[in-house]
Design a protein around this motif. Sequence first.
Motif, PDB file in Angstrom:
ATOM      1  N   LEU A 123      56.633  39.499  87.060  1.00 16.36           N
ATOM      2  CA  LEU A 123      56.509  38.109  87.159  1.00 16.36           C
ATOM      3  C   LEU A 123      56.285  37.401  88.389  1.00 16.36           C
ATOM      4  O   LEU A 123      57.019  37.742  89.416  1.00 16.36           O
ATOM      5  N   TYR A 124      55.373  36.743  88.704  1.00 20.15           N
ATOM      6  CA  TYR A 124      55.389  35.909  89.872  1.00 20.15           C
ATOM      7  C   TYR A 124      55.251  34.465  89.613  1.00 20.15           C
ATOM      8  O   TYR A 124      55.061  33.907  88.587  1.00 20.15           O
ATOM      9  N   MET A 125      55.803  33.786  90.769  1.00 16.78           N
ATOM     10  CA  MET A 125      55.874  32.225  90.754  1.00 16.78           C
ATOM     11  C   MET A 125      55.340  32.027  91.871  1.00 16.78           C
ATOM     12  O   MET A 125      55.900  32.089  93.193  1.00 16.78           O
ATOM     13  N   THR A 126      54.400  30.906  91.707  1.00 16.04           N
ATOM     14  CA  THR A 126      53.802  30.288  93.145  1.00 16.04           C
ATOM     15  C   THR A 126      54.106  28.775  92.880  1.00 16.04           C
ATOM     16  O   THR A 126      54.720  28.384  92.109  1.00 16.04           O
ATOM     17  N   ASN A 127      53.429  28.164  93.916  1.00 20.46           N
ATOM     18  CA  ASN A 127      53.646  26.640  93.978  1.00 20.46           C
ATOM     19  C   ASN A 127      52.630  26.019  93.012  1.00 20.46           C
ATOM     20  O   ASN A 127      52.685  24.730  92.653  1.00 20.46           O
ATOM     21  N   GLN A 128      51.965  26.942  92.215  1.00 20.73           N
ATOM     22  CA  GLN A 128      51.144  26.383  91.152  1.00 20.73           C
ATOM     23  C   GLN A 128      51.257  26.878  89.767  1.00 20.73           C
ATOM     24  O   GLN A 128      51.085  26.193  88.668  1.00 20.73           O
ATOM     25  N   ARG A 129      51.768  28.091  89.880  1.00 28.20           N
ATOM     26  CA  ARG A 129      51.421  28.936  88.543  1.00 28.20           C
ATOM     27  C   ARG A 129      52.831  29.856  88.456  1.00 28.20           C
ATOM     28  O   ARG A 129      53.363  30.072  89.186  1.00 28.20           O
ATOM     29  N   ILE A 130      52.855  30.220  87.070  1.00 23.47           N
ATOM     30  CA  ILE A 130      53.935  31.101  86.520  1.00 23.47           C
ATOM     31  C   ILE A 130      52.837  32.156  85.976  1.00 23.47           C
ATOM     32  O   ILE A 130      52.397  31.922  84.840  1.00 23.47           O
ATOM     33  N   ILE A 131      53.146  33.420  86.585  1.00 24.74           N
ATOM     34  CA  ILE A 131      52.172  34.498  86.081  1.00 24.74           C
ATOM     35  C   ILE A 131      53.146  35.707  85.551  1.00 24.74           C
ATOM     36  O   ILE A 131      53.820  36.133  86.327  1.00 24.74           O
ATOM     37  N   PHE A 132      52.511  36.274  84.421  1.00 25.96           N
ATOM     38  CA  PHE A 132      53.308  37.520  83.873  1.00 25.96           C
ATOM     39  C   PHE A 132      52.072  38.571  83.894  1.00 25.96           C
ATOM     40  O   PHE A 132      51.183  38.579  83.016  1.00 25.96           O
ATOM     41  N   VAL A 133      52.066  39.801  84.878  1.00 30.88           N
ATOM     42  CA  VAL A 133      51.199  40.738  84.677  1.00 30.88           C
ATOM     43  C   VAL A 133      51.459  41.727  83.848  1.00 30.88           C
ATOM     44  O   VAL A 133      52.540  42.494  84.213  1.00 30.88           O
ATOM     45  N   GLY A 134      51.009  42.195  82.713  1.00 23.17           N
ATOM     46  CA  GLY A 134      51.559  43.320  82.063  1.00 23.17           C
ATOM     47  C   GLY A 134      50.836  43.438  80.899  1.00 23.17           C
ATOM     48  O   GLY A 134      49.897  42.705  80.543  1.00 23.17           O
ATOM     49  N   GLU A 135      51.325  44.136  79.891  1.00 19.96           N
ATOM     50  CA  GLU A 135      50.701  44.479  78.532  1.00 19.96           C
ATOM     51  C   GLU A 135      50.483  43.221  77.855  1.00 19.96           C
ATOM     52  O   GLU A 135      49.675  42.727  77.266  1.00 19.96           O
ATOM     53  N   LYS A 136      51.563  42.195  77.694  1.00 12.88           N
ATOM     54  CA  LYS A 136      51.599  40.842  77.233  1.00 12.88           C
ATOM     55  C   LYS A 136      51.801  39.682  78.155  1.00 12.88           C
ATOM     56  O   LYS A 136      52.459  39.135  78.264  1.00 12.88           O
ATOM     57  N   GLY A 137      50.584  39.784  79.082  1.00 15.80           N
ATOM     58  CA  GLY A 137      50.356  38.802  80.199  1.00 15.80           C
ATOM     59  C   GLY A 137      50.157  37.371  79.900  1.00 15.80           C
ATOM     60  O   GLY A 137      49.634  37.284  78.750  1.00 15.80           O
ATOM     61  N   PHE A 138      50.731  36.599  80.875  1.00 15.53           N
ATOM     62  CA  PHE A 138      50.100  35.173  80.721  1.00 15.53           C
ATOM     63  C   PHE A 138      49.920  34.646  81.989  1.00 15.53           C
ATOM     64  O   PHE A 138      50.504  35.140  83.225  1.00 15.53           O
TER      65      PHE A 138
END
Length: 234
Positions: free
Chosen positions: A172-187
């Motif tokens: 899981l990544y959180m930036t000043n613009q987005r929330i991102i999940f990198v994986g099989e069920k990513g978003f």
Amino acid sequence: MRIVVRIFSIVCACLAALFGYCLYFAFSQGKEDSMCMIVFVFVMFVLCAFSSFKLWVGGAKKKNKNTGWLPEPHIQKDTRTPEERRMDALLRIDAVTELPVEDAPGIILKPGEICHYSTSAHMVTTKNVVTGYKGGSVGASVKVAKGFYLRTGSSRGTPIREDVRTLHHGTLYMTNQRIIFVGEKGFDYQISKLTALTPMGYDGLTLQFGTKNYSLIMHEPYWIFKILELLQKQ
């Protein structure tokens, strides 16, 4: 320890020299009463040599175990309860007043985008599936006339359905613009699309983006709330 080993080595060398001198004196002078001195010196030499060897071996093992001949570091056992550890983490994170900055090798940042948080996480998905059957019957053959049989069919009974949870590993990544999940069920969503953020115990949370819900299990999920708070203050 090394000083003691050196002292024993010097003593051994002196005793060896004395032992050799006693042997020379005994054989050159032909005095039998000097044999007691020879035996005594020999026994002392053996004892000192053995002690020096034991100290050297013990010191070598200790050096290999603790680099630089240093004593083993004392590791204090954490006797806190899980609840106390969680409370300490909450207090530590709550005291943060500036946004952290982290590297984000797993994602491509946009111009002006800064990564503030990343962690290993598991996405939880729940699916209702048939796990078995209740009741039912087994088929049988019934004789209805000579040479004729009627085969009754078998029934599986009522299906048993249960919710089965599956964990999908990712980051899981959180930036000043987005929330991102990198994986099989990513978003990948803009923070502005976040409509709800619900704690899920102490080890997880649920993110809602419109009609989409994502349940995540991670270490110290309180960081998400803290970063959102600090971003709103900018």
